[in-house]
Enzyme design. Structure first.
Site, PDB file in Angstrom:
ATOM      1  N   ALA A 186     143.428  98.671 -27.058  1.00  0.00           N
ATOM      2  CA  ALA A 186     141.946  97.885 -26.684  1.00  0.00           C
ATOM      3  C   ALA A 186     141.942  97.080 -27.936  1.00  0.00           C
ATOM      4  O   ALA A 186     142.324  97.502 -29.171  1.00  0.00           O
ATOM      5  CB  ALA A 186     140.828  99.040 -27.073  1.00  0.00           C
TER       6      ALA A 186
ATOM      7  N   ALA B  81     143.251 101.415 -14.079  1.00  0.00           N
ATOM      8  CA  ALA B  81     142.448 101.900 -15.529  1.00  0.00           C
ATOM      9  C   ALA B  81     141.432 100.928 -15.957  1.00  0.00           C
ATOM     10  O   ALA B  81     140.475 101.548 -16.370  1.00  0.00           O
ATOM     11  CB  ALA B  81     143.587 102.106 -16.365  1.00  0.00           C
TER      12      ALA B  81
ATOM     13  N   CYS C 205     140.429  90.859 -20.301  1.00  0.00           N
ATOM     14  CA  CYS C 205     141.016  91.432 -19.206  1.00  0.00           C
ATOM     15  C   CYS C 205     140.453  92.091 -18.172  1.00  0.00           C
ATOM     16  O   CYS C 205     140.566  92.064 -16.939  1.00  0.00           O
ATOM     17  CB  CYS C 205     142.147  92.513 -19.639  1.00  0.00           C
ATOM     18  SG  CYS C 205     143.466  91.657 -20.803  1.00  0.00           S
TER      19      CYS C 205
HETATM   20  P1  NAD Z   1     147.512  85.802 -25.464  1.00  0.00           P
HETATM   21  O1  NAD Z   1     146.959  84.556 -24.807  1.00  0.00           O
HETATM   22  O2  NAD Z   1     147.036  86.256 -26.665  1.00  0.00           O
HETATM   23  O3  NAD Z   1     149.266  85.647 -25.868  1.00  0.00           O
HETATM   24  C1  NAD Z   1     150.022  85.079 -24.818  1.00  0.00           C
HETATM   25  C2  NAD Z   1     151.267  84.321 -25.572  1.00  0.00           C
HETATM   26  O4  NAD Z   1     152.056  84.074 -24.767  1.00  0.00           O
HETATM   27  C3  NAD Z   1     150.448  82.875 -25.889  1.00  0.00           C
HETATM   28  O5  NAD Z   1     150.698  82.846 -27.468  1.00  0.00           O
HETATM   29  C4  NAD Z   1     151.402  81.923 -25.297  1.00  0.00           C
HETATM   30  O6  NAD Z   1     151.614  80.839 -25.823  1.00  0.00           O
HETATM   31  C5  NAD Z   1     152.597  82.840 -24.915  1.00  0.00           C
HETATM   32  N1  NAD Z   1     153.459  82.113 -23.990  1.00  0.00           N
HETATM   33  C6  NAD Z   1     153.160  81.770 -22.524  1.00  0.00           C
HETATM   34  N2  NAD Z   1     153.969  81.450 -22.177  1.00  0.00           N
HETATM   35  C7  NAD Z   1     155.159  81.501 -22.762  1.00  0.00           C
HETATM   36  C8  NAD Z   1     156.748  81.324 -22.450  1.00  0.00           C
HETATM   37  N3  NAD Z   1     157.186  80.813 -21.316  1.00  0.00           N
HETATM   38  N4  NAD Z   1     157.705  81.485 -23.597  1.00  0.00           N
HETATM   39  C9  NAD Z   1     156.780  82.012 -24.401  1.00  0.00           C
HETATM   40  N5  NAD Z   1     155.827  82.207 -25.066  1.00  0.00           N
HETATM   41  C10 NAD Z   1     154.929  82.235 -23.965  1.00  0.00           C
HETATM   42  O7  NAD Z   1     147.524  87.066 -24.150  1.00  0.00           O
HETATM   43  P2  NAD Z   1     147.475  88.521 -24.595  1.00  0.00           P
HETATM   44  O8  NAD Z   1     145.921  88.815 -24.826  1.00  0.00           O
HETATM   45  O9  NAD Z   1     148.406  88.828 -25.765  1.00  0.00           O
HETATM   46  O10 NAD Z   1     147.635  89.336 -23.232  1.00  0.00           O
HETATM   47  C11 NAD Z   1     149.071  89.076 -22.812  1.00  0.00           C
HETATM   48  C12 NAD Z   1     148.982  89.908 -21.548  1.00  0.00           C
HETATM   49  O11 NAD Z   1     148.769  91.308 -21.963  1.00  0.00           O
HETATM   50  C13 NAD Z   1     148.157  89.705 -20.486  1.00  0.00           C
HETATM   51  O12 NAD Z   1     148.766  89.829 -19.150  1.00  0.00           O
HETATM   52  C14 NAD Z   1     147.017  90.720 -20.629  1.00  0.00           C
HETATM   53  O13 NAD Z   1     146.334  90.656 -19.247  1.00  0.00           O
HETATM   54  C15 NAD Z   1     147.830  91.877 -20.986  1.00  0.00           C
HETATM   55  N6  NAD Z   1     146.912  92.682 -21.776  1.00  0.00           N
HETATM   56  C16 NAD Z   1     146.191  92.220 -22.773  1.00  0.00           C
HETATM   57  C17 NAD Z   1     145.522  92.921 -23.682  1.00  0.00           C
HETATM   58  C18 NAD Z   1     144.602  92.596 -24.824  1.00  0.00           C
HETATM   59  O14 NAD Z   1     143.831  93.460 -25.623  1.00  0.00           O
HETATM   60  N7  NAD Z   1     144.527  91.342 -25.120  1.00  0.00           N
HETATM   61  C19 NAD Z   1     145.757  94.517 -23.548  1.00  0.00           C
HETATM   62  C20 NAD Z   1     146.498  94.907 -22.702  1.00  0.00           C
HETATM   63  C21 NAD Z   1     147.152  94.044 -21.717  1.00  0.00           C
HETATM   64  C1  UGA Z   2     140.237  97.031 -22.616  1.00  0.00           C
HETATM   65  C2  UGA Z   2     140.917  98.381 -22.355  1.00  0.00           C
HETATM   66  O1  UGA Z   2     139.938  99.271 -22.999  1.00  0.00           O
HETATM   67  C3  UGA Z   2     142.186  98.637 -22.812  1.00  0.00           C
HETATM   68  O2  UGA Z   2     142.840  99.980 -22.506  1.00  0.00           O
HETATM   69  C4  UGA Z   2     143.229  97.644 -22.059  1.00  0.00           C
HETATM   70  O3  UGA Z   2     144.565  97.772 -22.522  1.00  0.00           O
HETATM   71  C5  UGA Z   2     142.491  96.291 -22.446  1.00  0.00           C
HETATM   72  O4  UGA Z   2     140.973  96.308 -21.982  1.00  0.00           O
HETATM   73  C6  UGA Z   2     143.289  95.164 -21.612  1.00  0.00           C
HETATM   74  O5  UGA Z   2     143.897  95.253 -20.640  1.00  0.00           O
HETATM   75  O6  UGA Z   2     143.113  93.642 -22.011  1.00  0.00           O
HETATM   76  P1  UGA Z   2     139.184  95.680 -24.519  1.00  0.00           P
HETATM   77  O7  UGA Z   2     138.827  94.702 -23.607  1.00  0.00           O
HETATM   78  O8  UGA Z   2     140.039  95.180 -25.691  1.00  0.00           O
HETATM   79  O9  UGA Z   2     140.374  96.840 -24.023  1.00  0.00           O
HETATM   80  O10 UGA Z   2     138.148  96.404 -25.007  1.00  0.00           O
HETATM   81  P2  UGA Z   2     137.175  97.780 -24.596  1.00  0.00           P
HETATM   82  O11 UGA Z   2     137.170  98.632 -25.617  1.00  0.00           O
HETATM   83  O12 UGA Z   2     137.697  98.329 -23.421  1.00  0.00           O
HETATM   84  O13 UGA Z   2     135.507  97.011 -24.231  1.00  0.00           O
HETATM   85  C7  UGA Z   2     135.596  96.164 -23.314  1.00  0.00           C
HETATM   86  C8  UGA Z   2     134.167  95.428 -23.216  1.00  0.00           C
HETATM   87  O14 UGA Z   2     133.357  96.563 -22.691  1.00  0.00           O
HETATM   88  C9  UGA Z   2     133.537  95.096 -24.429  1.00  0.00           C
HETATM   89  O15 UGA Z   2     132.677  93.998 -24.361  1.00  0.00           O
HETATM   90  C10 UGA Z   2     132.834  96.108 -25.035  1.00  0.00           C
HETATM   91  O16 UGA Z   2     131.766  95.811 -25.769  1.00  0.00           O
HETATM   92  C11 UGA Z   2     132.196  96.650 -23.564  1.00  0.00           C
HETATM   93  N1  UGA Z   2     131.877  98.149 -23.361  1.00  0.00           N
HETATM   94  C12 UGA Z   2     132.835  99.072 -23.711  1.00  0.00           C
HETATM   95  C13 UGA Z   2     130.427  98.259 -23.175  1.00  0.00           C
HETATM   96  O17 UGA Z   2     129.894  97.664 -23.136  1.00  0.00           O
HETATM   97  N2  UGA Z   2     130.062  99.825 -23.255  1.00  0.00           N
HETATM   98  C14 UGA Z   2     130.985 100.565 -23.390  1.00  0.00           C
HETATM   99  O18 UGA Z   2     130.715 101.955 -23.278  1.00  0.00           O
HETATM  100  C15 UGA Z   2     132.255 100.485 -23.793  1.00  0.00           C
END
Ligand code: NAD
Ligand code: UGA
Length: 484
Positions: free
Chosen positions: A169, A228, A281
């Site tokens: 997160a 999840a 996400c």
């Molecule tokens: P992001 O947009 O921050 O980063 C993705 C990066 O990939 C960008 O910098 C982009 O320029 C690069 N990219 C795209 N196409 C490319 C290519 N062909 N070659 C090289 N680089 C390339 O995205 P993120 O938040 O890191 O999320 C990435 C994935 O992980 C998503 O599927 C998201 O759902 C998942 N995810 C995100 C989080 C989170 O907290 N942000 C948590 C769990 C899972």
């Molecule tokens: C969430 C999940 O918690 C991660 O496990 C997952 O990997 C990630 O999404 C992802 O796939 O991108 P994140 O979005 O970074 O992580 O943050 P969270 O802590 O889950 O909060 C999400 C949103 O819900 C925030 O806006 C937060 O303020 C809100 N929230 C969370 C509430 O309003 N109430 C709560 O009790 C908890």
């Protein structure tokens, strides 16, 4: 066949240097000094930032780890082909946003970036490699990856595809990566699939107890990630639905959440009522699940999950309406101070932040908004609000301090749960504001009694302004009791 040594020194590449790729690889490099980790991206700006002292994302503890490993066994580069060629194992951590156009627009995942990354890997690779899905993807994406890889690979080159979804997160990413609840590694149950799974398990086992590293089938692993996120978002929407009832009947959603969370079967997490969930996400992954359910001809399942997002939108607009109603239904030309623009505390990320919708609602009424956030850069705030500002109503200014934002404001609106906003000098803020001075807390972080005593007209999410029941609801409740 893939070769798995006991303690191999591996070349690990990660395509995508974003919120997932950057921190995940930094932690792998930190914990596995014998592996060489290279994170590549097509964005020169992002890679330049990773190679500077101003990292492109803010995460507590990240810069120390990057400083320790960068140049030793952690590298950030735009040389995508070079990193692919050297790698034994390649994480795919590119963005998978919601499709904007075409079939499934507004619901399905846009896998353009993922497919482009896979095609690049396959075109460049001269020897067999393991491809690891880190990005969150629809079910059976690994099958498509394997097909694209098999159809384009050079003779004798093979790709094993694993699913290894990320559960970090934002705001607690480094802690989550160092101490995850679990690591999923999905594979095809073939000899090579299981070998690839073992190799990835060995990387994580350097710092994570083996019992927390769970092997499973590819499809289960892909779906577990969507499930999840959907379950977490559903809890937030559920408590937010209860918050609306609390405001109407004079109950306190914090008290209700504590009462429910004490039940060990329910548990206390993700029951904090808020102005709505944000982040890149939750909404996207639920839309993905809705699309999948409809595609599988399961419309009832689709409707069930869709309601989680609809409740979230309702909560955000409900909060805007509460502000408007309290300010006599007219906020045109009024000054409103907004504290917090990030989607949650501890991050500079504002993707899908509830602040975007709330501020847009207030702008559409012609309000002049002054925004403060502890980490979100002003350039990003203006980019997020560009569409709403384009309609010409209202204005936005970004302020250096909460006190500047509040000066002469008619109302103070808290939208992010930054700890700093708990310890502000609310007396000084009150004195600097127009009167009556309103305080709308969308995160339940202020001390209600204290700010009320100072003189604020206080509105907190999930709490009625008065504990006594409004007459309208007295009648409604009397009717409902009569029916029972
Ligand atoms: P992001 O947009 O921050 O980063 C993705 C990066 O990939 C960008 O910098 C982009 O320029 C690069 N990219 C795209 N196409 C490319 C290519 N062909 N070659 C090289 N680089 C390339 O995205 P993120 O938040 O890191 O999320 C990435 C994935 O992980 C998503 O599927 C998201 O759902 C998942 N995810 C995100 C989080 C989170 O907290 N942000 C948590 C769990 C899972
Ligand atoms: C969430 C999940 O918690 C991660 O496990 C997952 O990997 C990630 O999404 C992802 O796939 O991108 P994140 O979005 O970074 O992580 O943050 P969270 O802590 O889950 O909060 C999400 C949103 O819900 C925030 O806006 C937060 O303020 C809100 N929230 C969370 C509430 O309003 N109430 C709560 O009790 C908890």
């Amino acid at each position: 066949m893939l070769r798995v040594d006991r303690e191999p020194s591996l070349n690990i590449a990660c395509v995508g240097a974003g919120y997932v790729g950057g921190p995940t690889c930094a932690v792998i490099a930190h914990k596995c000094a014998h592996h060489r980790v290279t994170v590549v991206d097509i964005s020169e700006e992002r890679i330049a930032a990773w190679n500077s002292d101003e990292l492109p994302i803010y995460e507590a503890g990240l810069s120390d780890i990057v400083k320790e490993c960068k140049g030793r066994n952690l590298f950030f580069s735009t040389d995508v082909d070079g990193a692919i060629n050297e790698a034994d194992i390649i994480f795919l951590a590119v963005n998978t946003p919601t499709k904007a156009n075409g079939v499934g627009a507004g619901f399905a995942s846009d896998l353009t970036y993922l497919e482009a990354a896979v095609r690049r890997v396959v075109k460049v690779a001269r020897r067999s490699k393991i491809l690891v899905e880190k990005s969150t993807v629809p079910c059976r994406t690994a099958e498509s990856i394997a097909q694209v890889a098999a159809a384009n690979a050079r003779p004798g080159v093979h790709f094993q595809v694993l699913s290894n979804p990320e559960f970090l997160a934002e705001g607690t990413a480094i802690h989550d990566l160092l101490h995850p609840d679990r690591i999923l590694i999905g594979c095809m149950p073939t000899e090579d699939g299981l070998k690839a799974q073992e190799l990835l398990t060995n990387i994580y086992a350097k710092w994570i107890p083996r019992k927390k590293i769970i092997g499973m089938h590819l499809w289960s692993s892909e779906l577990a990630k969507l499930a999840a996120n959907a379950l977490l978002a559903q809890r937030v929407s559920s408590i937010n639905a209860i918050s609306a009832i609390c405001e109407a009947v004079g109950a306190d959603v914090g008290e209700v959440a504590t009462a429910c969370g004490q039940d060990s079967r329910i548990g206390p997490h993700f029951l904090t009522a808020s102005v709505g969930f944000g982040g890149s996400c939750f909404r996207k992954d639920i839309l993905n699940l809705v699309y999948l359910s409809n595609a599988l001809k399961l419309p009832q399942v689709a409707k069930y999950w869709e309601q989680v997002n609809l409740m979230n939108e309702y909560q955000q607009h409900r909060f805007s309406k509460r502000i408007l109603a309290a300010l006599f239904n007219t906020i045109s030309d009024k000054h409103i101070a907004v504290l917090g623009f990030a989607f949650k505390k501890g991050t500079s990320d504002s993707r899908e932040s509830p602040a975007i919708n709330v501020v847009s609602d207030l702008l559409s009424e012609g309000a002049n908004i002054r925004i403060h956030d502890c980490k979100v850069p002003s350039k990003q705030i203006f980019r997020d609000l560009a569409c709403s500002l384009a309609n010409g109503r209202g204005s936005v200014e970004v302020c250096e301090t909460p006190y500047q934002a509040a000066m002469n404001a008619h109302a103070l609106v808290i939208l992010t749960d930054w700890a700093d906003y708990q310890t502000l000098d609310y007396k000084a803020i009150y004195c600097s504001m127009s009167k009556p001075a309103y305080l709308f807390d969308g995160r339940s972080i202020v001390d209600e009694q204290e700010v009320r005593q100072i003189g604020f007209d206080v509105h907190i999410i999930g709490r009625a302004r008065e504990r006594s029941l409004p007459r309208l609801y007295q009648n409604v409740l009397a009717d409902s009791r009569a029916v029972v």
